[in-house]
Design a protein around this motif. Sequence first.
Motif, PDB file in Angstrom:
ATOM      1  N   UNK A  87       0.835  -1.203   0.000  1.00 22.56           N
ATOM      2  CA  UNK A  87       0.000   0.000   0.000  1.00 22.56           C
ATOM      3  C   UNK A  87       0.871   1.255   0.000  1.00 22.56           C
ATOM      4  N   UNK A  88       1.920   1.256   0.807  1.00 20.66           N
ATOM      5  CA  UNK A  88       2.849   2.381   0.831  1.00 20.66           C
ATOM      6  C   UNK A  88       3.542   2.548  -0.516  1.00 20.66           C
ATOM      7  N   UNK A  89       3.940   1.448  -1.125  1.00 23.98           N
ATOM      8  CA  UNK A  89       4.588   1.489  -2.433  1.00 23.98           C
ATOM      9  C   UNK A  89       3.651   2.074  -3.491  1.00 23.98           C
ATOM     10  N   UNK A  90       2.393   1.681  -3.469  1.00 20.76           N
ATOM     11  CA  UNK A  90       1.417   2.225  -4.403  1.00 20.76           C
ATOM     12  C   UNK A  90       1.302   3.737  -4.245  1.00 20.76           C
ATOM     13  N   UNK A  91       1.253   4.210  -3.012  1.00 22.90           N
ATOM     14  CA  UNK A  91       1.175   5.655  -2.754  1.00 22.90           C
ATOM     15  C   UNK A  91       2.426   6.369  -3.240  1.00 22.90           C
ATOM     16  N   UNK A  92       3.592   5.803  -2.941  1.00 22.80           N
ATOM     17  CA  UNK A  92       4.839   6.444  -3.341  1.00 22.80           C
ATOM     18  C   UNK A  92       4.975   6.503  -4.857  1.00 22.80           C
ATOM     19  N   UNK A  93       4.573   5.447  -5.559  1.00 21.70           N
ATOM     20  CA  UNK A  93       4.632   5.476  -7.021  1.00 21.70           C
ATOM     21  C   UNK A  93       3.631   6.465  -7.591  1.00 21.70           C
ATOM     22  N   UNK A  94       2.443   6.568  -7.002  1.00 20.63           N
ATOM     23  CA  UNK A  94       1.484   7.568  -7.462  1.00 20.63           C
ATOM     24  C   UNK A  94       2.062   8.967  -7.313  1.00 20.63           C
ATOM     25  N   UNK A  95       2.706   9.231  -6.180  1.00 17.96           N
ATOM     26  CA  UNK A  95       3.332  10.539  -5.974  1.00 17.96           C
ATOM     27  C   UNK A  95       4.458  10.769  -6.972  1.00 17.96           C
ATOM     28  N   UNK A  96       5.264   9.761  -7.209  1.00 15.47           N
ATOM     29  CA  UNK A  96       6.387   9.876  -8.144  1.00 15.47           C
ATOM     30  C   UNK A  96       5.890  10.125  -9.565  1.00 15.47           C
ATOM     31  N   UNK A  97       4.909   9.365 -10.002  1.00 18.22           N
ATOM     32  CA  UNK A  97       4.414   9.488 -11.365  1.00 18.22           C
ATOM     33  C   UNK A  97       3.631  10.775 -11.591  1.00 18.22           C
ATOM     34  N   UNK A  98       3.103  11.354 -10.529  1.00 24.86           N
ATOM     35  CA  UNK A  98       2.366  12.614 -10.649  1.00 24.86           C
ATOM     36  C   UNK A  98       3.231  13.838 -10.364  1.00 24.86           C
ATOM     37  N   UNK A  99       4.529  13.635 -10.191  1.00 24.29           N
ATOM     38  CA  UNK A  99       5.448  14.748 -10.017  1.00 24.29           C
ATOM     39  C   UNK A  99       5.660  15.198  -8.590  1.00 24.29           C
ATOM     40  N   UNK A 100       5.062  14.545  -7.627  1.00 27.45           N
ATOM     41  CA  UNK A 100       5.210  14.939  -6.223  1.00 27.45           C
ATOM     42  C   UNK A 100       6.546  14.521  -5.633  1.00 27.45           C
ATOM     43  N   UNK A 101       7.126  13.486  -6.159  1.00 24.90           N
ATOM     44  CA  UNK A 101       8.429  12.988  -5.710  1.00 24.90           C
ATOM     45  C   UNK A 101       9.375  12.965  -6.903  1.00 24.90           C
ATOM     46  N   UNK A 102      10.658  13.223  -6.645  1.00 26.63           N
ATOM     47  CA  UNK A 102      11.626  13.226  -7.729  1.00 26.63           C
ATOM     48  C   UNK A 102      12.345  11.901  -7.884  1.00 26.63           C
ATOM     49  N   UNK A 103      12.333  11.090  -6.842  1.00 23.84           N
ATOM     50  CA  UNK A 103      13.036   9.811  -6.869  1.00 23.84           C
ATOM     51  C   UNK A 103      12.039   8.657  -6.929  1.00 23.84           C
ATOM     52  N   UNK A 104      12.315   7.712  -7.807  1.00 27.40           N
ATOM     53  CA  UNK A 104      11.509   6.503  -7.894  1.00 27.40           C
ATOM     54  C   UNK A 104      11.738   5.669  -6.635  1.00 27.40           C
ATOM     55  N   UNK A 105      10.691   5.110  -6.015  1.00 29.24           N
ATOM     56  CA  UNK A 105      10.846   4.357  -4.761  1.00 29.24           C
ATOM     57  C   UNK A 105      11.422   2.957  -4.974  1.00 29.24           C
ATOM     58  N   UNK A 106      12.645   2.889  -5.464  1.00 28.11           N
ATOM     59  CA  UNK A 106      13.261   1.610  -5.809  1.00 28.11           C
ATOM     60  C   UNK A 106      13.602   0.764  -4.584  1.00 28.11           C
ATOM     61  N   UNK A 107      13.950   1.400  -3.475  1.00 31.14           N
ATOM     62  CA  UNK A 107      14.293   0.653  -2.264  1.00 31.14           C
ATOM     63  C   UNK A 107      13.089  -0.140  -1.773  1.00 31.14           C
ATOM     64  N   UNK A 108      11.956   0.524  -1.667  1.00 35.73           N
ATOM     65  CA  UNK A 108      10.736  -0.152  -1.213  1.00 35.73           C
ATOM     66  C   UNK A 108      10.268  -1.170  -2.251  1.00 35.73           C
ATOM     67  N   UNK A 109      10.427  -0.866  -3.521  1.00 30.95           N
ATOM     68  CA  UNK A 109      10.077  -1.809  -4.581  1.00 30.95           C
ATOM     69  C   UNK A 109      10.877  -3.112  -4.423  1.00 30.95           C
TER      70      UNK A 109
END
Length: 92
Positions: free
Chosen positions: A15-37
Amino acid sequence: MEVPQRLTQLEKDLTLLLRQYDQYLNGGEQMEPLTLLGKVEREVLALSHLPTMNTSQRFRLNTLTSRFYTNRNRWRKILRDREAKAADEPQA
């Protein structure tokens, strides 16, 4: 850690990963959440090799695994399409 607790933790991490990717893909985060992935992917693989699950635990794992791989494929497609689009645009 017991299997039910591991499944619960996997669900929370997914669930956290889904949120982080949504933020990343929508421009809210600059880094892809690869560690959690990587963490989620390792846990999915580790749990899938456990022989000591009952039917309901196996069903829950299969549901979470399907959800993970479906979203991972969707993220990869979105990122691949963005890269292709950026490569096609003329540079100024």
